[in-house]
Design a protein around this motif. Sequence first.
Motif, PDB file in Angstrom:
ATOM      1  N   VAL A  52       0.853  -1.180   0.000  1.00 18.91           N
ATOM      2  CA  VAL A  52       0.000   0.000   0.000  1.00 18.91           C
ATOM      3  C   VAL A  52       0.891   1.232   0.000  1.00 18.91           C
ATOM      4  O   VAL A  52       2.058   1.177   0.403  1.00 18.91           O
ATOM      5  CB  VAL A  52      -0.952   0.008   1.219  1.00 18.91           C
ATOM      6  CG1 VAL A  52      -2.011  -1.069   1.085  1.00 18.91           C
ATOM      7  CG2 VAL A  52      -0.183  -0.158   2.524  1.00 18.91           C
ATOM      8  N   HIS A  53       0.334   2.348  -0.433  1.00 18.01           N
ATOM      9  CA  HIS A  53       1.132   3.550  -0.647  1.00 18.01           C
ATOM     10  C   HIS A  53       1.857   4.000   0.619  1.00 18.01           C
ATOM     11  O   HIS A  53       3.029   4.385   0.576  1.00 18.01           O
ATOM     12  CB  HIS A  53       0.227   4.674  -1.161  1.00 18.01           C
ATOM     13  CG  HIS A  53       0.918   5.972  -1.375  1.00 18.01           C
ATOM     14  ND1 HIS A  53       1.802   6.184  -2.414  1.00 18.01           N
ATOM     15  CD2 HIS A  53       0.867   7.140  -0.670  1.00 18.01           C
ATOM     16  CE1 HIS A  53       2.269   7.415  -2.345  1.00 18.01           C
ATOM     17  NE2 HIS A  53       1.725   8.018  -1.303  1.00 18.01           N
ATOM     18  N   ALA A  54       1.181   3.964   1.768  1.00 18.58           N
ATOM     19  CA  ALA A  54       1.796   4.444   3.004  1.00 18.58           C
ATOM     20  C   ALA A  54       3.034   3.645   3.368  1.00 18.58           C
ATOM     21  O   ALA A  54       4.034   4.191   3.839  1.00 18.58           O
ATOM     22  CB  ALA A  54       0.779   4.396   4.144  1.00 18.58           C
ATOM     23  N   VAL A  55       2.994   2.340   3.160  1.00 22.87           N
ATOM     24  CA  VAL A  55       4.157   1.493   3.446  1.00 22.87           C
ATOM     25  C   VAL A  55       5.260   1.745   2.417  1.00 22.87           C
ATOM     26  O   VAL A  55       6.447   1.753   2.748  1.00 22.87           O
ATOM     27  CB  VAL A  55       3.748   0.014   3.465  1.00 22.87           C
ATOM     28  CG1 VAL A  55       4.971  -0.899   3.556  1.00 22.87           C
ATOM     29  CG2 VAL A  55       2.810  -0.262   4.644  1.00 22.87           C
ATOM     30  N   LEU A 108       8.169   2.875   4.798  1.00 17.26           N
ATOM     31  CA  LEU A 108       8.961   1.747   5.283  1.00 17.26           C
ATOM     32  C   LEU A 108       9.944   1.194   4.261  1.00 17.26           C
ATOM     33  O   LEU A 108      11.075   0.831   4.613  1.00 17.26           O
ATOM     34  CB  LEU A 108       8.007   0.626   5.738  1.00 17.26           C
ATOM     35  CG  LEU A 108       8.652  -0.710   6.144  1.00 17.26           C
ATOM     36  CD1 LEU A 108       9.557  -0.517   7.351  1.00 17.26           C
ATOM     37  CD2 LEU A 108       7.576  -1.742   6.439  1.00 17.26           C
ATOM     38  N   LEU A 109       9.541   1.117   3.006  1.00 16.04           N
ATOM     39  CA  LEU A 109      10.322   0.370   2.025  1.00 16.04           C
ATOM     40  C   LEU A 109      11.574   1.061   1.471  1.00 16.04           C
ATOM     41  O   LEU A 109      12.482   0.363   1.015  1.00 16.04           O
ATOM     42  CB  LEU A 109       9.426  -0.056   0.858  1.00 16.04           C
ATOM     43  CG  LEU A 109       8.389  -1.127   1.195  1.00 16.04           C
ATOM     44  CD1 LEU A 109       7.659  -1.567  -0.069  1.00 16.04           C
ATOM     45  CD2 LEU A 109       9.014  -2.320   1.895  1.00 16.04           C
ATOM     46  N   PRO A 110      11.686   2.386   1.431  1.00 17.16           N
ATOM     47  CA  PRO A 110      12.900   2.972   0.851  1.00 17.16           C
ATOM     48  C   PRO A 110      14.188   2.465   1.487  1.00 17.16           C
ATOM     49  O   PRO A 110      15.149   2.108   0.780  1.00 17.16           O
ATOM     50  CB  PRO A 110      12.710   4.474   1.076  1.00 17.16           C
ATOM     51  CG  PRO A 110      11.230   4.658   1.029  1.00 17.16           C
ATOM     52  CD  PRO A 110      10.684   3.448   1.721  1.00 17.16           C
ATOM     53  N   GLY A 111      14.248   2.412   2.809  1.00 17.25           N
ATOM     54  CA  GLY A 111      15.458   1.923   3.464  1.00 17.25           C
ATOM     55  C   GLY A 111      15.708   0.459   3.182  1.00 17.25           C
ATOM     56  O   GLY A 111      16.862   0.030   2.979  1.00 17.25           O
ATOM     57  N   ILE A 112      14.647  -0.335   3.152  1.00 18.70           N
ATOM     58  CA  ILE A 112      14.784  -1.763   2.853  1.00 18.70           C
ATOM     59  C   ILE A 112      15.252  -1.959   1.418  1.00 18.70           C
ATOM     60  O   ILE A 112      16.108  -2.805   1.131  1.00 18.70           O
ATOM     61  CB  ILE A 112      13.438  -2.479   3.070  1.00 18.70           C
ATOM     62  CG1 ILE A 112      13.004  -2.370   4.534  1.00 18.70           C
ATOM     63  CG2 ILE A 112      13.532  -3.941   2.655  1.00 18.70           C
ATOM     64  CD1 ILE A 112      13.913  -3.077   5.506  1.00 18.70           C
ATOM     65  N   ALA A 113      14.681  -1.171   0.488  1.00 17.34           N
ATOM     66  CA  ALA A 113      15.077  -1.290  -0.916  1.00 17.34           C
ATOM     67  C   ALA A 113      16.543  -0.922  -1.115  1.00 17.34           C
ATOM     68  O   ALA A 113      17.265  -1.559  -1.899  1.00 17.34           O
ATOM     69  CB  ALA A 113      14.185  -0.408  -1.788  1.00 17.34           C
ATOM     70  N   ALA A 145       3.776  -9.594  -0.678  1.00 15.02           N
ATOM     71  CA  ALA A 145       3.170  -8.306  -0.338  1.00 15.02           C
ATOM     72  C   ALA A 145       3.657  -7.867   1.025  1.00 15.02           C
ATOM     73  O   ALA A 145       3.987  -8.687   1.891  1.00 15.02           O
ATOM     74  CB  ALA A 145       1.646  -8.412  -0.344  1.00 15.02           C
ATOM     75  N   VAL A 146       3.688  -6.546   1.219  1.00 13.59           N
ATOM     76  CA  VAL A 146       4.029  -5.953   2.507  1.00 13.59           C
ATOM     77  C   VAL A 146       2.916  -4.978   2.857  1.00 13.59           C
ATOM     78  O   VAL A 146       2.624  -4.071   2.068  1.00 13.59           O
ATOM     79  CB  VAL A 146       5.381  -5.216   2.457  1.00 13.59           C
ATOM     80  CG1 VAL A 146       5.752  -4.735   3.864  1.00 13.59           C
ATOM     81  CG2 VAL A 146       6.472  -6.087   1.876  1.00 13.59           C
TER      82      VAL A 146
END
Length: 295
Positions: A98-101, A105-110, A145-146
């Motif tokens: 979803v957009h909020a995640v 959350l995901l930029p650092g993980i990516a 999915a996350v």
Amino acid sequence: MSLRQMEYFLTIVEESSFTRAAEALHVTQPALSHQVKALERSVGGELLERLPRGVRLTSMGRAFLPHAQLAVHSARQAERAARAAAGAVGGELHLATVHAVAVGLLPGIAARWRSLHPGVQLVLREYGSTEALEEQLERGVADLAVGPEPKEWTGPVLPVGREELVLVVPFDDPLAGRGSVRLAELADRDWIRCAMEPSVQGRAFLDWACGTVGFTPRTVLRTEHTSTAVRMAAAGVGIVVAPAHTVRGALGEDCALLSLDPPWHRPLSVFSRVPLTGAAEAFAGLLVSRPALAQ
């Protein structure tokens, strides 16, 4: 019936045109038409209605569409999983969220993923609601999915922590200097609402929560994306509830955050239709091993 025929059918639906689909697939239009007619013979009826300008699905086509999507996506997912298990480079890992995640959350993980697995490209698909996210993953659009923990899911689900939902107000708001606020204090405030707001007992979450303390939230603006809602709140349009990591991680410090008293938390998870292997398992491992979002 072949997988290629289903891919041809899906491309025609996406392009709404035999001509454009043939160009996208790099085949001639007569060859494309021949394959679609063969597919229609195998299912026993017409899937597409040919119009003077474009095509549209017949009733049989509408029934066939989600199953064709699942078959094609699953075949591609199987190929990616096999390549990853064999240690192949240059592959892809398809993520849905979803957009909020995605923004919080995901930029650092990516970034961490790129340093560890430079040969595997990430393909991210964002959705505006948890319902759309789960529906599309069921159709096989992604390897995993996350997002908010699904309530009913038959595949693997791994918890990755809890996100705190906070109140966002402008710096000059009377509440801005406080660390927390009780929901009952907000009965006379204007609210901004997001499309991905979950439901509780058949009602939108905010309507349900405010109802438990005796008021109905006065909604002044609705938007699709959390980031847009937060910007609107920072500008003084109204107040909004949003995940803390979205505001702090992606939208800067141009607004004030307040915790709810008692605090609101929502569990996040990584989930998939099938057992996680290869690149999907490695990405899930990064998410699970990261510092918890909230205690």
